[in-house]
Write an enzyme that holds these catalytic residues in place. Structure first.
Site, PDB file in Angstrom:
ATOM      1  N   ASP A   1       4.368   2.410   8.640  1.00 51.71           N
ATOM      2  CA  ASP A   1       3.738   1.722   9.755  1.00 51.71           C
ATOM      3  C   ASP A   1       2.611   2.551  10.364  1.00 51.71           C
ATOM      4  O   ASP A   1       2.777   3.754  10.610  1.00 51.71           O
ATOM      5  CB  ASP A   1       4.801   1.426  10.816  1.00 51.71           C
TER       6      ASP A   1
ATOM      7  N   GLU B   1       0.068   0.929   6.264  1.00 48.26           N
ATOM      8  CA  GLU B   1      -0.731   0.145   7.206  1.00 48.26           C
ATOM      9  C   GLU B   1      -1.700   1.129   7.824  1.00 48.26           C
ATOM     10  O   GLU B   1      -1.284   2.062   8.508  1.00 48.26           O
ATOM     11  CB  GLU B   1       0.129  -0.494   8.290  1.00 48.26           C
TER      12      GLU B   1
END
Length: 584
Positions: free
Chosen positions: A266, A301
């Site tokens: 993330d 990401e």
């Protein structure tokens, strides 16, 4: 402390550097890094055993214990949960529970999935089914298999405060959330997926801890750097070897002990790494250094649109491609606020660039913003770009949690961009429920109490007050109904069943026509031409070319001269057709 993997007849055991590890004859080894304290003890079922102080702030020792026993670390006058616990006795504020991972019986004969076959389905365990558990999600796996999904990507499952949440506020990064079914529930889910030929990836959060239940700052302030601020507070001290090892171990732990097929990291742009040795590079090296017996996939990401991590010899397979989403979203909705501003200027040109190069923003000037973002991406593998029409962020970070099909009434347009996303050489991803046009939004929800609950509630309302298209009355994140409204349900109407069948057909065509081409090369030559809203795109592989012709609003559409294998829609100025021509 160095780590090893221990494969047994029954289970997979990864020996962590931190926390509790089972040994032989009922003994357990306990290790904790606490350089800011002079004494640490482990307390098991109320019986305390002092740990020996070693070098570099480590405390360790052994004690007899039974699996299932309650334990924690006594530091000063308080008992703290093990930050690397495999499970808790209850919530994140109480003691931990000893878990022997060697007892689980794995049964799937699984050799993994090559990345070029990936069709990803992003899944939030708590709202994927009414029960919100691994077991209930496991029962739904045959539907995903029949749909054409090859990879399930679980949103974070590390234990967080309360029963409801997206998962990005995890504080016990080695413990699957008990409300979902805990350690055995996750293992059973993975084992069942593997039996169906579905790979499982996990979203992990290494840029911050959640705001409730993280006690590391209390007894181990050296875990953080006050000088490295992040949106969530003090940055994590990745330059400290013990801290760095905590996260590297965590990545290897999930892959070994839970037999996962990969990780999605993330918001890596928010990892406050102050070292010259890049943490992401170290993580990639640690994963690639081992022979797992199956392909392991690493996904990022990364708002920066960096390419170094994704080069053919780099350790990461792919990154979420927000640029694709933003260009399509702006074209179909006309929204032009916040991060959509540069993509609203000329979304057709952006789609052309994305079809050719993967990323839209590659370091060039993008009016009206002066900030330069990204690097040239044309030479990357096409499979390095994960393209989607929605995900938890793009949907859930709207006040009302609307999905694209809630905002776009033109179903022909929606079908065309769906075909375009699923039938081009990039790696496609579906957000749960989008495959059947679920009526459910995906809202932001938590299960906090007191001042924290109020801070989250008012903060969300204030965040959206400045937007028109994102705005509206913000549902209370802490209201149980906010999470309940986000449960996706199932295809119940003719329109929903029709769209699900459409997606199933597209993915079958992808598996038959496109996946074999990607097995030849993941870097086909791209030739993309556009006149207004009419596109003609070709990707030239070793023995064939994929030819796509589409219209994104306009007239004068013609299908490819080659026999085309799919015609997604015609009408309302949107059309799509694709063909494969052999023998380049």
């Amino acid at each position: 402390m160095r780590l090893r993997a221990d494969r047994t007849m029954t289970g997979h055991h990864f020996c962590k550097g931190w926390g509790a590890e089972p040994e032989e004859d009922g003994q357990w080894r306990f290790s904790l890094w606490s350089p800011d304290r002079e004494a640490v003890a482990v307390e098991i079922d109320g019986v305390s055993t002092a740990l020996a102080q070693g070098e570099d702030g480590w405390f360790s020792g052994t004690a007899a214990a039974r699996p299932g026993a309650s334990y924690g670390f006594r530091i000063g006058d308080r008992l703290y949960a093990d930050p690397a616990a495999r499970a808790q006795m209850g919530d994140v504020h109480g003691p931990s529970r000893l878990v022997d991972p060697r007892t689980f019986q794995w049964s799937a004969d699984w050799a993994g999935l090559p990345w070029h076959q990936a069709v990803i389905y992003e899944l939030h365990v708590g709202t994927f089914t009414p029960e919100g558990t691994f077991a209930a999600a496991q029962r739904a796996l045959p539907r995903l298999k029949s749909l054409g999904v090859t990879v399930v990507e679980l949103m974070p499952v590390a234990q967080f405060e309360g029963a409801r949440g997206w998962g990005y506020d995890g504080v016990l990064l080695y413990a699957p959330h008990p409300c979902y079914g805990g350690a055995d529930g996750l293992k059973q889910f993975v084992d069942a997926a593997h039996k169906l030929g579905i790979a499982v990836m996990l979203d992990v959060v290494y840029n911050h801890f959640g705001p409730s239940g993280n006690y590391l700052p209390v007894w181990c302030p050296s875990f953080f750097h006050a000088s490295a601020r992040t949106p969530w507070g003090d940055g994590i001290a990745f330059d400290v070897p013990a801290v760095r090892a905590f996260f590297l171990d965590n990545a290897l732990f999930w892959l070994e002990e839970y037999q996962l097929d990969g990780l999605r990291l993330d918001a890596v742009h928010a990892i406050a790494d102050q070292t010259t040795e890049d943490f992401l590079a170290d993580l990639g090296k640690a994963v690639r250094a081992r022979d797992w017996g199956r392909p392991i996939h690493l996904v990022t990401e990364d708002e920066r649109n960096l390419v170094d991590y994704l080069e053919p010899d780099a350790p990461f397979n792919a990154s979420w491609n927000d640029d694709w989403h933003h260009a399509i979203h702006c074209l179909l909705t006309g929204e032009d606020e916040s991060y959509y501003v540069p993509f609203a200027v000329d979304p057709l040109a952006d789609i052309e660039l994305a079809l050719r190069d993967g990323y839209v923003e590659q370091g060039q000037k993008r009016p009206p913003h002066e900030h330069l973002r990204g690097e040239p991406s044309a030479l990357l593998p096409r499979t390095a770009f994960i393209n989607f029409l929605g995900n938890h962020d793009q949907v859930g970070n709207r006040a009302q949690g609307e999905r694209l099909h809630h905002l776009v009434a033109d179903r022909a347009a929606l079908r065309v961009v769906t075909a375009l996303t699923l039938l081009t050489p990039f790696t496609p991803m579906l957000f749960m429920g989008d495959e059947f046009l679920t009526e459910a939004p995906f809202l932001f929800f938590t299960d906090f109490t007191g001042d924290l609950a109020e801070a989250v509630r008012t903060g969300r309302a204030r965040e959206f007050a400045k937007f028109t298209s994102f705005a509206g009355t913000v549902p209370d994140p802490n209201d149980p109904q906010t999470a309940a409204r986000s449960m996706i349900g199932h295809a119940a109407t003719d329109a929903q069943r029709e769209h699900e069948a459409f997606v199933r057909d597209l993915l079958a065509l992808r598996a038959f026509h496109i996946t074999p081409l990607l097995a030849q090369t993941e870097r086909p030559k791209a030739v993309v031409q556009r006149e207004g809203a009419a596109f003609d795109a070709r990707w030239e592989f070793t023995t064939a070319a994929l030819h796509v012709r589409l219209l994104l609003g306009g007239e004068d559409f013609s299908t490819p001269t080659d026999p085309f294998f799919v015609e997604a829609a015609q009408g309302s100025g949107f059309a799509f057709a694709a063909a494969v021509r052999k023998d380049q």
